[in-house]
Design a protein around this motif. Structure first.
Motif, short mmCIF file in Angstrom:
data_model
loop_
_atom_site.label_atom_id
_atom_site.label_comp_id
_atom_site.label_asym_id
_atom_site.label_seq_id
_atom_site.Cartn_x
_atom_site.Cartn_y
_atom_site.Cartn_z
N ASN A 69 0.77 -0.95 -0.20
CA ASN A 69 -0.25 0.67 0.03
C ASN A 69 0.88 1.13 -0.39
N ASP A 70 2.37 0.96 1.19
CA ASP A 70 3.22 2.35 1.20
C ASP A 70 3.66 2.06 -0.52
N MET A 71 4.00 1.84 -0.96
CA MET A 71 4.46 1.35 -2.41
C MET A 71 2.93 2.30 -3.38
N TYR A 72 2.33 2.03 -3.72
CA TYR A 72 1.33 2.39 -4.53
C TYR A 72 0.90 3.71 -4.22
N LEU A 73 0.47 4.14 -2.97
CA LEU A 73 0.62 5.54 -2.06
C LEU A 73 1.27 6.98 -3.04
N ILE A 74 2.37 6.02 -2.42
CA ILE A 74 3.77 7.34 -3.19
C ILE A 74 4.02 7.58 -5.11
N PHE A 103 -7.64 7.18 -5.58
CA PHE A 103 -6.40 6.81 -5.55
C PHE A 103 -5.97 7.19 -3.90
N VAL A 104 -5.77 8.21 -3.68
CA VAL A 104 -5.13 8.87 -2.53
C VAL A 104 -6.11 8.93 -1.20
N ALA A 105 -7.23 8.82 -1.49
CA ALA A 105 -7.92 8.62 -0.57
C ALA A 105 -8.15 7.03 -0.12
N VAL A 106 -8.26 6.17 -1.25
CA VAL A 106 -8.31 4.83 -1.21
C VAL A 106 -7.01 4.26 -0.16
N CYS A 107 -6.23 4.55 -0.84
CA CYS A 107 -4.84 4.27 0.31
C CYS A 107 -5.05 4.70 1.18
N LEU A 146 -9.46 -8.00 2.78
CA LEU A 146 -10.80 -7.81 2.03
C LEU A 146 -11.20 -6.39 2.85
N ILE A 147 -11.98 -6.33 3.77
CA ILE A 147 -13.45 -5.52 4.53
C ILE A 147 -12.42 -4.36 4.27
N SER A 148 -11.46 -4.33 5.27
CA SER A 148 -10.72 -3.06 4.94
C SER A 148 -10.34 -2.18 3.90
N LEU A 149 -9.77 -2.95 2.89
CA LEU A 149 -10.27 -2.69 1.06
C LEU A 149 -10.59 -2.25 0.57
N PHE A 150 -12.61 -2.78 0.70
CA PHE A 150 -13.34 -3.12 0.56
C PHE A 150 -14.07 -1.01 1.10
N LEU A 151 -13.69 -1.43 2.07
CA LEU A 151 -14.16 0.00 2.82
C LEU A 151 -13.92 1.43 2.56
N SER A 152 -12.75 0.99 2.07
CA SER A 152 -11.19 2.41 1.50
C SER A 152 -12.07 2.55 -0.13
N ILE A 153 -12.59 1.28 -0.88
CA ILE A 153 -12.61 2.07 -1.79
C ILE A 153 -13.89 2.46 -2.08
N ILE A 154 -14.68 1.96 -1.23
CA ILE A 154 -16.36 2.64 -0.95
C ILE A 154 -15.68 4.79 -0.46
N ASN A 155 -15.10 5.17 0.59
CA ASN A 155 -14.99 5.67 1.04
C ASN A 155 -14.22 6.67 -0.72
N GLY A 156 -12.93 6.47 -1.45
CA GLY A 156 -12.91 6.68 -2.20
C GLY A 156 -14.01 7.11 -2.97
N LEU A 157 -14.37 6.24 -3.36
CA LEU A 157 -15.56 6.31 -4.94
C LEU A 157 -16.53 7.83 -4.25
N LEU A 158 -16.70 7.26 -3.41
CA LEU A 158 -18.09 8.40 -2.79
C LEU A 158 -17.07 9.57 -2.69
N HIS A 159 -16.17 10.31 -2.13
CA HIS A 159 -15.90 11.41 -2.65
C HIS A 159 -15.43 12.41 -3.81
N ALA A 203 -13.94 11.05 7.10
CA ALA A 203 -12.34 11.10 7.79
C ALA A 203 -12.32 10.42 9.50
N SER A 204 -13.97 11.00 10.25
CA SER A 204 -13.56 11.34 11.60
C SER A 204 -14.20 9.59 11.84
N ILE A 205 -15.09 8.87 10.72
CA ILE A 205 -15.57 7.31 10.69
C ILE A 205 -14.19 6.76 10.75
#
Length: 312
Positions: A69-74, A103-107, A146-159, A203-205
Protein backbone atom coordinates in the motif's frame (compact mmCIF):
# COMPACT_ATOMS: atom_id res chain seq x y z
CA UNK A 1 -16.54 34.02 -13.52
CA UNK A 2 -17.32 31.50 -16.24
CA UNK A 3 -18.54 28.14 -15.07
CA UNK A 4 -17.50 24.93 -16.74
CA UNK A 5 -20.22 22.45 -17.60
CA UNK A 6 -19.91 19.21 -15.65
CA UNK A 7 -19.80 17.12 -18.82
CA UNK A 8 -16.91 19.05 -20.39
CA UNK A 9 -13.40 17.64 -19.98
CA UNK A 10 -10.85 20.30 -19.04
CA UNK A 11 -7.32 20.50 -17.73
CA UNK A 12 -6.10 21.37 -14.25
CA UNK A 13 -2.71 22.86 -13.47
CA UNK A 14 -0.77 21.40 -10.53
CA UNK A 15 1.60 24.18 -9.52
CA UNK A 16 3.69 21.99 -7.20
CA UNK A 17 5.53 23.09 -4.10
CA UNK A 18 7.15 26.23 -5.51
CA UNK A 19 7.24 28.44 -8.60
CA UNK A 20 10.97 29.08 -8.18
CA UNK A 21 12.63 27.49 -11.23
CA UNK A 22 16.01 27.38 -9.48
CA UNK A 23 14.59 25.07 -6.80
CA UNK A 24 13.00 22.66 -9.27
CA UNK A 25 16.17 20.53 -9.82
CA UNK A 26 16.62 20.21 -6.05
CA UNK A 27 12.97 19.21 -5.55
CA UNK A 28 13.23 16.74 -8.44
CA UNK A 29 16.31 15.08 -6.93
CA UNK A 30 14.84 15.04 -3.43
CA UNK A 31 11.56 13.43 -4.48
CA UNK A 32 13.27 11.01 -6.83
CA UNK A 33 15.50 9.78 -3.98
CA UNK A 34 12.49 9.50 -1.65
CA UNK A 35 10.58 7.53 -4.29
CA UNK A 36 13.42 5.11 -5.01
CA UNK A 37 14.13 4.57 -1.30
CA UNK A 38 10.44 3.89 -0.64
CA UNK A 39 10.05 1.42 -3.52
CA UNK A 40 13.32 -0.39 -2.77
CA UNK A 41 12.73 -0.52 0.99
CA UNK A 42 9.17 -1.81 0.78
CA UNK A 43 10.05 -4.32 -1.95
CA UNK A 44 12.81 -5.63 0.28
CA UNK A 45 10.36 -6.00 3.18
CA UNK A 46 7.90 -7.91 0.98
CA UNK A 47 10.66 -10.11 -0.45
CA UNK A 48 12.00 -10.95 3.02
CA UNK A 49 8.54 -11.89 4.27
CA UNK A 50 7.78 -14.11 1.29
CA UNK A 51 11.18 -15.84 1.31
CA UNK A 52 11.38 -16.59 5.05
CA UNK A 53 8.91 -19.24 6.21
CA UNK A 54 9.30 -18.06 9.83
CA UNK A 55 7.64 -14.79 8.82
CA UNK A 56 4.55 -16.47 7.41
CA UNK A 57 2.45 -15.26 10.34
CA UNK A 58 -0.55 -12.88 10.51
CA UNK A 59 1.57 -9.94 11.69
CA UNK A 60 3.88 -10.12 8.69
CA UNK A 61 0.98 -10.90 6.37
CA UNK A 62 -0.51 -7.52 7.30
CA UNK A 63 2.92 -5.88 7.09
CA UNK A 64 3.33 -7.17 3.55
CA UNK A 65 0.06 -5.50 2.55
CA UNK A 66 1.11 -2.33 4.36
CA UNK A 67 4.34 -2.22 2.35
CA UNK A 68 2.46 -2.76 -0.92
CA UNK A 69 0.00 0.00 0.00
CA UNK A 70 2.88 2.38 0.79
CA UNK A 71 4.48 1.68 -2.58
CA UNK A 72 1.18 2.25 -4.36
CA UNK A 73 0.45 5.48 -2.46
CA UNK A 74 3.74 7.11 -3.35
CA UNK A 75 3.53 5.83 -6.94
CA UNK A 76 0.23 7.65 -7.42
CA UNK A 77 1.69 11.07 -6.69
CA UNK A 78 5.47 11.33 -7.09
CA UNK A 79 6.04 10.00 -10.66
CA UNK A 80 3.51 12.47 -12.07
CA UNK A 81 5.24 15.28 -10.19
CA UNK A 82 8.67 14.23 -11.48
CA UNK A 83 7.43 14.09 -15.07
CA UNK A 84 5.82 17.53 -14.70
CA UNK A 85 9.10 19.02 -13.47
CA UNK A 86 11.10 17.45 -16.31
CA UNK A 87 8.66 18.35 -19.09
CA UNK A 88 7.64 21.67 -17.49
CA UNK A 89 4.06 20.65 -18.21
CA UNK A 90 1.91 20.99 -15.10
CA UNK A 91 -1.36 20.02 -16.75
CA UNK A 92 -3.48 17.09 -15.67
CA UNK A 93 -6.95 16.28 -17.00
CA UNK A 94 -9.93 16.64 -14.70
CA UNK A 95 -10.52 12.88 -14.95
CA UNK A 96 -6.86 12.20 -14.13
CA UNK A 97 -6.92 14.61 -11.20
CA UNK A 98 -10.11 13.11 -9.81
CA UNK A 99 -8.73 9.57 -10.23
CA UNK A 100 -5.53 10.52 -8.43
CA UNK A 101 -7.50 12.05 -5.56
CA UNK A 102 -9.67 8.94 -5.35
CA UNK A 103 -6.68 6.56 -5.21
CA UNK A 104 -4.92 8.71 -2.60
CA UNK A 105 -8.09 8.60 -0.45
CA UNK A 106 -8.32 4.81 -0.87
CA UNK A 107 -4.67 4.21 0.09
CA UNK A 108 -4.79 6.60 3.06
CA UNK A 109 -7.87 4.97 4.61
CA UNK A 110 -6.57 1.48 3.79
CA UNK A 111 -3.42 2.37 5.73
CA UNK A 112 -5.56 3.35 8.73
CA UNK A 113 -7.43 0.05 8.62
CA UNK A 114 -4.25 -1.99 8.24
CA UNK A 115 -2.68 -0.30 11.25
CA UNK A 116 -5.84 -0.99 13.23
CA UNK A 117 -5.87 -4.66 12.17
CA UNK A 118 -2.19 -5.01 13.09
CA UNK A 119 -2.94 -3.62 16.56
CA UNK A 120 -5.75 -6.17 16.94
CA UNK A 121 -3.31 -8.90 15.91
CA UNK A 122 -0.87 -7.86 18.66
CA UNK A 123 -3.75 -7.66 21.15
CA UNK A 124 -4.76 -11.28 20.44
CA UNK A 125 -1.13 -12.48 20.42
CA UNK A 126 -0.32 -10.98 23.84
CA UNK A 127 -3.64 -11.13 25.67
CA UNK A 128 -4.84 -14.50 24.30
CA UNK A 129 -1.66 -16.35 23.23
CA UNK A 130 -3.16 -19.85 23.56
CA UNK A 131 -6.04 -18.97 21.22
CA UNK A 132 -3.94 -16.91 18.79
CA UNK A 133 -3.60 -19.50 16.00
CA UNK A 134 -7.33 -20.27 16.18
CA UNK A 135 -8.56 -16.66 16.25
CA UNK A 136 -6.05 -15.29 13.73
CA UNK A 137 -6.34 -18.08 11.17
CA UNK A 138 -5.33 -17.38 7.53
CA UNK A 139 -8.94 -17.19 6.31
CA UNK A 140 -9.85 -14.58 8.94
CA UNK A 141 -6.74 -12.52 8.11
CA UNK A 142 -7.67 -12.44 4.42
CA UNK A 143 -11.24 -11.41 5.30
CA UNK A 144 -9.93 -8.54 7.47
CA UNK A 145 -7.77 -7.25 4.60
CA UNK A 146 -10.59 -7.56 2.04
CA UNK A 147 -13.09 -5.76 4.28
CA UNK A 148 -10.55 -2.99 4.92
CA UNK A 149 -9.89 -2.63 1.20
CA UNK A 150 -13.60 -2.68 0.35
CA UNK A 151 -14.42 0.09 2.84
CA UNK A 152 -11.45 2.13 1.60
CA UNK A 153 -12.61 1.85 -2.01
CA UNK A 154 -16.16 2.83 -1.03
CA UNK A 155 -14.76 5.90 0.73
CA UNK A 156 -12.68 6.96 -2.28
CA UNK A 157 -15.49 6.39 -4.80
CA UNK A 158 -18.00 8.23 -2.63
CA UNK A 159 -15.90 11.40 -2.55
CA UNK A 160 -15.08 11.17 -6.26
CA UNK A 161 -18.72 10.74 -7.28
CA UNK A 162 -19.77 13.66 -5.08
CA UNK A 163 -17.20 15.88 -6.83
CA UNK A 164 -18.87 15.11 -10.16
CA UNK A 165 -22.00 16.91 -8.95
CA UNK A 166 -20.05 20.15 -8.58
CA UNK A 167 -19.49 22.82 -11.21
CA UNK A 168 -16.01 24.23 -11.69
CA UNK A 169 -14.61 27.47 -13.06
CA UNK A 170 -12.15 27.72 -15.93
CA UNK A 171 -8.39 27.84 -15.49
CA UNK A 172 -8.16 25.70 -12.36
CA UNK A 173 -4.78 26.02 -10.68
CA UNK A 174 -4.14 23.81 -7.64
CA UNK A 175 -1.18 24.91 -5.54
CA UNK A 176 -0.22 21.34 -4.71
CA UNK A 177 1.98 18.57 -6.08
CA UNK A 178 -0.90 16.10 -6.32
CA UNK A 179 -4.69 16.16 -6.41
CA UNK A 180 -6.42 15.93 -3.05
CA UNK A 181 -10.21 15.75 -2.95
CA UNK A 182 -10.26 18.46 -0.27
CA UNK A 183 -8.20 20.75 -2.52
CA UNK A 184 -10.30 20.05 -5.63
CA UNK A 185 -13.61 21.05 -4.04
CA UNK A 186 -12.15 24.40 -2.93
CA UNK A 187 -12.26 25.47 -6.59
CA UNK A 188 -15.92 24.58 -7.12
CA UNK A 189 -18.18 27.41 -8.25
CA UNK A 190 -21.24 25.61 -6.89
CA UNK A 191 -21.98 24.98 -3.20
CA UNK A 192 -19.56 22.36 -1.80
CA UNK A 193 -20.80 22.35 1.80
CA UNK A 194 -22.07 18.76 1.55
CA UNK A 195 -18.71 17.64 0.17
CA UNK A 196 -16.82 19.28 3.03
CA UNK A 197 -19.13 17.76 5.62
CA UNK A 198 -18.77 14.36 3.96
CA UNK A 199 -14.97 14.57 4.07
CA UNK A 200 -15.06 15.45 7.78
CA UNK A 201 -17.56 12.70 8.65
CA UNK A 202 -15.86 9.93 6.65
CA UNK A 203 -12.41 10.92 7.91
CA UNK A 204 -13.68 10.87 11.49
CA UNK A 205 -15.23 7.43 11.00
CA UNK A 206 -12.70 5.65 8.79
CA UNK A 207 -9.62 7.10 10.48
CA UNK A 208 -11.13 7.45 13.96
CA UNK A 209 -12.45 3.90 14.39
CA UNK A 210 -9.06 2.26 13.60
CA UNK A 211 -7.37 4.74 15.94
CA UNK A 212 -9.86 3.90 18.69
CA UNK A 213 -9.18 0.20 18.04
CA UNK A 214 -5.43 0.81 18.31
CA UNK A 215 -5.82 2.66 21.63
CA UNK A 216 -8.19 -0.02 22.95
CA UNK A 217 -5.78 -2.80 21.94
CA UNK A 218 -2.73 -1.20 23.53
CA UNK A 219 -4.54 -0.36 26.76
CA UNK A 220 -5.28 -4.06 27.17
CA UNK A 221 -1.79 -5.03 25.99
CA UNK A 222 -0.16 -2.79 28.60
CA UNK A 223 -2.42 -4.09 31.36
CA UNK A 224 -1.55 -7.67 30.38
CA UNK A 225 2.20 -7.04 30.11
CA UNK A 226 2.31 -5.31 33.50
CA UNK A 227 1.11 -8.54 35.09
CA UNK A 228 4.06 -10.48 33.64
CA UNK A 229 6.56 -11.08 36.44
CA UNK A 230 9.77 -11.60 34.47
CA UNK A 231 11.47 -8.60 32.87
CA UNK A 232 12.49 -10.78 29.91
CA UNK A 233 8.84 -11.64 29.26
CA UNK A 234 7.84 -7.98 29.41
CA UNK A 235 10.61 -7.02 26.99
CA UNK A 236 9.66 -9.77 24.55
CA UNK A 237 5.99 -8.72 24.62
CA UNK A 238 6.73 -5.02 24.13
CA UNK A 239 9.40 -5.63 21.47
CA UNK A 240 6.78 -7.08 19.11
CA UNK A 241 4.75 -3.87 19.45
CA UNK A 242 7.54 -1.28 19.22
CA UNK A 243 7.71 -1.13 15.42
CA UNK A 244 3.96 -0.97 15.02
CA UNK A 245 3.61 1.82 17.59
CA UNK A 246 6.33 3.81 15.82
CA UNK A 247 4.57 3.47 12.45
CA UNK A 248 1.20 4.41 14.00
CA UNK A 249 2.72 7.48 15.67
CA UNK A 250 4.39 8.57 12.43
CA UNK A 251 1.31 8.12 10.24
CA UNK A 252 -1.33 9.55 12.56
CA UNK A 253 1.03 12.22 13.87
CA UNK A 254 1.76 13.56 10.38
CA UNK A 255 -1.90 13.18 9.39
CA UNK A 256 -3.13 15.23 12.34
CA UNK A 257 -0.34 17.72 11.69
CA UNK A 258 -1.58 18.30 8.13
CA UNK A 259 -5.19 18.59 9.32
CA UNK A 260 -4.28 21.19 11.97
CA UNK A 261 -2.06 23.05 9.51
CA UNK A 262 -4.80 23.22 6.86
CA UNK A 263 -7.24 24.67 9.40
CA UNK A 264 -4.86 27.15 11.02
CA UNK A 265 -2.84 28.29 8.00
CA UNK A 266 -4.48 29.90 4.98
CA UNK A 267 -1.49 29.33 2.71
CA UNK A 268 -1.97 26.68 -0.03
CA UNK A 269 1.80 26.40 -0.47
CA UNK A 270 2.36 25.62 3.20
CA UNK A 271 -0.49 23.11 3.14
CA UNK A 272 1.13 21.41 0.12
CA UNK A 273 4.46 21.19 1.94
CA UNK A 274 2.71 19.82 5.03
CA UNK A 275 1.01 17.15 2.89
CA UNK A 276 4.45 15.76 2.07
CA UNK A 277 4.62 14.65 5.71
CA UNK A 278 1.79 12.13 5.43
CA UNK A 279 2.03 11.15 1.76
CA UNK A 280 5.80 10.75 1.41
CA UNK A 281 7.46 10.43 4.82
CA UNK A 282 5.54 7.46 6.35
CA UNK A 283 5.84 5.20 3.26
CA UNK A 284 9.56 5.98 3.10
CA UNK A 285 10.25 5.49 6.82
CA UNK A 286 8.14 2.38 7.50
CA UNK A 287 10.69 -0.11 6.06
CA UNK A 288 13.47 1.44 8.16
CA UNK A 289 11.34 1.29 11.31
CA UNK A 290 10.49 -2.38 10.86
CA UNK A 291 13.98 -3.40 9.75
CA UNK A 292 15.74 -1.62 12.61
CA UNK A 293 13.36 -2.40 15.47
CA UNK A 294 12.33 -5.97 14.63
CA UNK A 295 14.82 -8.80 15.25
CA UNK A 296 13.06 -11.35 13.02
CA UNK A 297 12.90 -8.88 10.16
CA UNK A 298 16.60 -8.07 10.55
CA UNK A 299 17.50 -11.76 10.22
CA UNK A 300 15.23 -12.22 7.22
CA UNK A 301 16.68 -9.17 5.47
CA UNK A 302 20.22 -10.43 6.09
CA UNK A 303 19.32 -13.75 4.44
CA UNK A 304 17.77 -12.02 1.44
CA UNK A 305 20.75 -9.69 0.99
CA UNK A 306 23.17 -12.62 1.35
CA UNK A 307 21.30 -14.65 -1.28
CA UNK A 308 21.16 -11.68 -3.63
CA UNK A 309 24.89 -11.00 -3.18
CA UNK A 310 25.73 -14.65 -3.88
CA UNK A 311 23.73 -14.55 -7.13
CA UNK A 312 25.58 -11.45 -8.25
Amino acid sequence: MEVKNKSVVFDIFLRGLTDDTELQPFIFGLFLCAYLITIFGNLLIMLAINCDSQLHTPMYFFLCHLSFNDMYLISITVPKMLVSIQTEDQRITFAGCLSQGCFVAVCTIFECFLLGVMAYDRYIAICYPLRYTVLMNPCFCVILVLISLFLSIINGLLHSLMVLYLSFCTDLEILHFFCEIAQIIKFACSDSLINRILIFVTASIFAGIPLFGIIFSYVHIVSTVVKITSSEGKYKAFSTCGSHLSVVSLFYGTGFGVYITSNMIDSPKKIAVASVMYSIVPPMMNPFIYSMRNRDMKEALKKVIAKTASLL
